[in-house]
Enzyme design. Sequence first.
Site, PDB file in Angstrom:
ATOM      1  N   LYS A 132      10.668  22.692 -13.119  1.00 56.93           N
ATOM      2  CA  LYS A 132       9.407  22.006 -13.336  1.00 56.93           C
ATOM      3  C   LYS A 132       8.761  22.165 -11.537  1.00 56.93           C
ATOM      4  CE  LYS A 132       7.549  17.878 -13.094  1.00 56.93           C
ATOM      5  NZ  LYS A 132       7.167  15.996 -14.165  1.00 56.93           N
ATOM      6  N   LYS A 164       5.120  12.221 -11.207  1.00 56.61           N
ATOM      7  CA  LYS A 164       4.021  11.581 -11.665  1.00 56.61           C
ATOM      8  C   LYS A 164       4.661  10.063 -11.720  1.00 56.61           C
ATOM      9  CE  LYS A 164       1.060  14.981 -14.671  1.00 56.61           C
ATOM     10  NZ  LYS A 164       1.127  15.592 -15.530  1.00 56.61           N
ATOM     11  N   HIS A 186       2.118  18.160 -25.978  1.00 55.81           N
ATOM     12  CA  HIS A 186       2.475  16.878 -25.652  1.00 55.81           C
ATOM     13  C   HIS A 186       0.725  16.109 -25.721  1.00 55.81           C
ATOM     14  CE1 HIS A 186       5.352  17.178 -22.832  1.00 55.81           C
ATOM     15  NE2 HIS A 186       5.416  15.781 -23.033  1.00 55.81           N
ATOM     16  N   GLU A 242      -2.343  19.079 -10.797  1.00 56.80           N
ATOM     17  CA  GLU A 242      -2.333  19.623 -12.305  1.00 56.80           C
ATOM     18  C   GLU A 242      -4.048  19.389 -12.669  1.00 56.80           C
ATOM     19  OE1 GLU A 242      -0.548  17.239 -15.547  1.00 56.80           O
ATOM     20  OE2 GLU A 242      -2.178  17.290 -16.772  1.00 56.80           O
ATOM     21  N   ARG A 276       0.426  23.192 -13.661  1.00 59.45           N
ATOM     22  CA  ARG A 276       1.205  21.823 -14.474  1.00 59.45           C
ATOM     23  C   ARG A 276       0.772  21.318 -15.701  1.00 59.45           C
ATOM     24  NH1 ARG A 276       3.072  17.166 -10.574  1.00 59.45           N
ATOM     25  NH2 ARG A 276       4.400  15.921 -12.004  1.00 59.45           N
ATOM     26  N   GLU A 278      12.179  18.691 -23.819  1.00 61.32           N
ATOM     27  CA  GLU A 278      12.141  18.017 -23.434  1.00 61.32           C
ATOM     28  C   GLU A 278      12.693  19.544 -22.217  1.00 61.32           C
ATOM     29  OE1 GLU A 278       8.838  17.209 -22.173  1.00 61.32           O
ATOM     30  OE2 GLU A 278       8.108  15.240 -22.197  1.00 61.32           O
ATOM     31  N   HIS A 328       9.189   9.385 -27.189  1.00 63.78           N
ATOM     32  CA  HIS A 328       8.146  10.428 -26.753  1.00 63.78           C
ATOM     33  C   HIS A 328       8.720  11.712 -26.692  1.00 63.78           C
ATOM     34  CE1 HIS A 328       5.719  12.345 -23.389  1.00 63.78           C
ATOM     35  NE2 HIS A 328       7.048  12.381 -22.882  1.00 63.78           N
ATOM     36  N   HIS A 346       1.026  12.779 -28.072  1.00 63.02           N
ATOM     37  CA  HIS A 346       0.692  11.592 -27.652  1.00 63.02           C
ATOM     38  C   HIS A 346      -0.303  10.520 -28.976  1.00 63.02           C
ATOM     39  CE1 HIS A 346       0.983  11.922 -23.084  1.00 63.02           C
ATOM     40  NE2 HIS A 346       2.021  12.056 -23.760  1.00 63.02           N
ATOM     41  N   ASN A 398       2.386  20.347 -20.290  1.00 61.37           N
ATOM     42  CA  ASN A 398       2.190  18.887 -21.610  1.00 61.37           C
ATOM     43  C   ASN A 398       1.909  20.797 -22.624  1.00 61.37           C
ATOM     44  OD1 ASN A 398       1.668  17.325 -19.937  1.00 61.37           O
ATOM     45  ND2 ASN A 398      -0.733  18.542 -19.127  1.00 61.37           N
ATOM     46  N   ARG A 437       0.509  -1.687  -0.202  1.00 58.24           N
ATOM     47  CA  ARG A 437      -0.146   0.095  -0.336  1.00 58.24           C
ATOM     48  C   ARG A 437       0.480   1.399  -0.117  1.00 58.24           C
ATOM     49  NH1 ARG A 437      -3.779  -2.813   4.084  1.00 58.24           N
ATOM     50  NH2 ARG A 437      -4.898  -3.886   2.664  1.00 58.24           N
TER      51      ARG A 437
HETATM   52  P1  NAD Z   1      13.940   5.074 -21.515  1.00 62.58           P
HETATM   53  O1  NAD Z   1      13.238   4.844 -19.663  1.00 62.58           O
HETATM   54  O2  NAD Z   1      13.452   4.110 -22.891  1.00 62.58           O
HETATM   55  O3  NAD Z   1      15.197   5.599 -21.999  1.00 62.58           O
HETATM   56  C1  NAD Z   1      15.523   5.948 -22.785  1.00 62.58           C
HETATM   57  C2  NAD Z   1      16.537   4.469 -23.540  1.00 62.58           C
HETATM   58  O4  NAD Z   1      18.411   4.743 -22.997  1.00 62.58           O
HETATM   59  C3  NAD Z   1      16.463   3.235 -23.230  1.00 62.58           C
HETATM   60  O5  NAD Z   1      16.711   2.179 -24.015  1.00 62.58           O
HETATM   61  C4  NAD Z   1      17.812   2.807 -22.046  1.00 62.58           C
HETATM   62  O6  NAD Z   1      17.669   1.752 -21.395  1.00 62.58           O
HETATM   63  C5  NAD Z   1      18.645   3.637 -22.424  1.00 62.58           C
HETATM   64  N1  NAD Z   1      19.186   4.317 -20.949  1.00 62.58           N
HETATM   65  C6  NAD Z   1      18.768   5.023 -20.363  1.00 62.58           C
HETATM   66  N2  NAD Z   1      19.484   5.769 -19.993  1.00 62.58           N
HETATM   67  C7  NAD Z   1      20.857   5.219 -20.075  1.00 62.58           C
HETATM   68  C8  NAD Z   1      22.143   5.773 -20.462  1.00 62.58           C
HETATM   69  N3  NAD Z   1      22.744   6.471 -19.150  1.00 62.58           N
HETATM   70  N4  NAD Z   1      23.357   5.141 -21.555  1.00 62.58           N
HETATM   71  C9  NAD Z   1      22.411   4.612 -22.272  1.00 62.58           C
HETATM   72  N5  NAD Z   1      21.177   4.242 -21.821  1.00 62.58           N
HETATM   73  C10 NAD Z   1      20.853   4.679 -21.228  1.00 62.58           C
HETATM   74  O7  NAD Z   1      12.902   6.821 -22.225  1.00 62.58           O
HETATM   75  P2  NAD Z   1      12.765   7.897 -21.294  1.00 62.58           P
HETATM   76  O8  NAD Z   1      12.553   9.138 -22.984  1.00 62.58           O
HETATM   77  O9  NAD Z   1      14.013   8.370 -20.679  1.00 62.58           O
HETATM   78  O10 NAD Z   1      11.328   8.115 -20.674  1.00 62.58           O
HETATM   79  C11 NAD Z   1      10.249   7.711 -21.817  1.00 62.58           C
HETATM   80  C12 NAD Z   1       9.380   7.644 -20.382  1.00 62.58           C
HETATM   81  O11 NAD Z   1       9.494   8.713 -19.971  1.00 62.58           O
HETATM   82  C13 NAD Z   1       7.870   7.605 -21.255  1.00 62.58           C
HETATM   83  O12 NAD Z   1       7.193   6.394 -20.880  1.00 62.58           O
HETATM   84  C14 NAD Z   1       6.894   8.452 -20.641  1.00 62.58           C
HETATM   85  O13 NAD Z   1       6.040   8.631 -20.950  1.00 62.58           O
HETATM   86  C15 NAD Z   1       7.563   9.406 -19.953  1.00 62.58           C
HETATM   87  N6  NAD Z   1       7.445  10.350 -19.213  1.00 62.58           N
HETATM   88  C16 NAD Z   1       6.872  10.559 -17.556  1.00 62.58           C
HETATM   89  C17 NAD Z   1       7.077  11.704 -16.889  1.00 62.58           C
HETATM   90  C18 NAD Z   1       6.342  11.369 -15.995  1.00 62.58           C
HETATM   91  O14 NAD Z   1       5.990  13.011 -15.057  1.00 62.58           O
HETATM   92  N7  NAD Z   1       6.213  11.137 -14.855  1.00 62.58           N
HETATM   93  C19 NAD Z   1       7.410  12.905 -18.011  1.00 62.58           C
HETATM   94  C20 NAD Z   1       7.241  12.303 -19.523  1.00 62.58           C
HETATM   95  C21 NAD Z   1       8.252  11.164 -20.147  1.00 62.58           C
HETATM   96  N1  GLY Z   2       5.581  15.749 -17.597  1.00 64.10           N
HETATM   97  C1  GLY Z   2       4.559  16.766 -17.198  1.00 64.10           C
HETATM   98  C2  GLY Z   2       4.203  16.639 -15.837  1.00 64.10           C
HETATM   99  O1  GLY Z   2       4.758  15.925 -15.059  1.00 64.10           O
HETATM  100  O2  GLY Z   2       3.106  17.255 -15.438  1.00 64.10           O
END
Ligand code: NAD
Ligand code: GLY
Length: 370
Positions: free
Chosen positions: A231, A147, A252, A241, A245, A189, A270, A256, A249, A125
């Site tokens: 941020k 998030k 986005h 949000e 916040r 971003e 992304h 998306h 987006n 939980r």
């Molecule tokens: P990811 O986590 O898939 O990483 C991208 C690739 O890079 C992967 O293949 C990973 O193995 C590799 N990688 C990571 N770090 C590395 C490093 N230091 N050296 C070599 N390779 C490395 O992708 P991302 O772009 O980091 O994140 C995208 C995700 O984040 C999406 O799912 C998106 O929806 C989410 N996101 C969430 C928020 C939030 O607020 N929670 C905000 C923006 C995006």
């Molecule tokens: N990535 C947008 C947010 O965290 O609100």
Amino acid sequence: MSPTPEKIRVELGERAYDVLVGSGLFERAGEFVAPLLTRKRIFVLTDCTVAEAHGGRLERGLAAAGIAAPLMVLPPGEGTKNWAQLGQVLDDLLDRRPERGDLLLALGGGVIGDLAGVAASLLLRGVDFVQAPTTLLAQVDSSVGGKTGVNTRHGKNLVGAFHQPRLVLADLDALATLPRRELLAGYAETVKYGLIEDPDFFAWCEANGAALIAGDLAARQHAVAYAVRAKARTVAADERESGARGLLNLGHTFGHALEAAVGYSDTLLHGEAVAIGMVLAFELSARLGLCPQGDAARVRRHLAAVGLPVDPPSRLGNSGAQLVALMGQDKKVHDGRITFVLARGIGRAFLARDVDTGVVRDVLDRALAA
Ligand code: NAD
Ligand code: GLY
């Protein structure tokens, strides 16, 4: 680079936490994490690429403070952020007999961070978690703000929770192994913060973006710390949000829909989808007479200059109308109306809920024909 990391506080009352930005943080992870632990053990969730590149540094850093850190290693990529993996991760964690006071550490990009965050919010939980973001995207955006989420067949991030980390360790050294394409996706971003509210930061990006991408550590420190401060301010003002916040987006809603159109495949990362989405958001704003055409052109020019895609992938096979339909599945739909982030110029973004979708279709059809 200074051995003292920059410390940025996310002011959320009793859930406030620090984001550390600097070099060599994983080697010192034990020192930073130990005060959060009730026993000398932490669960680390990561993917195999990151485990190979940075797992050792982190494990050694934790071991230096006597902290055992079994790595749980998942496959890399967006496909990992799903129900099946979440269930598997929770079962694997339960096999290890976790306690409420235990901590989960997410070592990786946004995929691992988002998945670990949901797992932490559900395990027993709710247990605490720490973000150790290793992509630029995760350092400037996803690791901060709480998030979390997984994707379902209905769309991206539709299941998740707001669950704030206890600490974020943004180690700039992790970026040294990041493929250029991933770095660029994170850069989109980063630029976003300038486009939303700070023309000076956008101008800084125009002047320094190429150096940042090429590996300039001072530029990376400046940009990551800048983005985290922006941020942190936004999240502190509107954690759930309900207002400001939503500006984060920018790009986005379009992005998306494009990600959905390519089936969340690596045709579009992304951040790449967000880059195209930000260009489209500015072009839509210009088309609606809200924003100078010159500003929209400047956004397109800068993102293209660093090597980001600025138009939807060719042979997408979707029409503007189909993409608008995909937008209707977004979380940001209110009373059936799609929320857009539009702009009155660079650094002047605002939320709009009454946009004529006919114009949106038209802007998309033009972009698809480009
Ligand atoms: P990811 O986590 O898939 O990483 C991208 C690739 O890079 C992967 O293949 C990973 O193995 C590799 N990688 C990571 N770090 C590395 C490093 N230091 N050296 C070599 N390779 C490395 O992708 P991302 O772009 O980091 O994140 C995208 C995700 O984040 C999406 O799912 C998106 O929806 C989410 N996101 C969430 C928020 C939030 O607020 N929670 C905000 C923006 C995006
Ligand atoms: N990535 C947008 C947010 O965290 O609100």
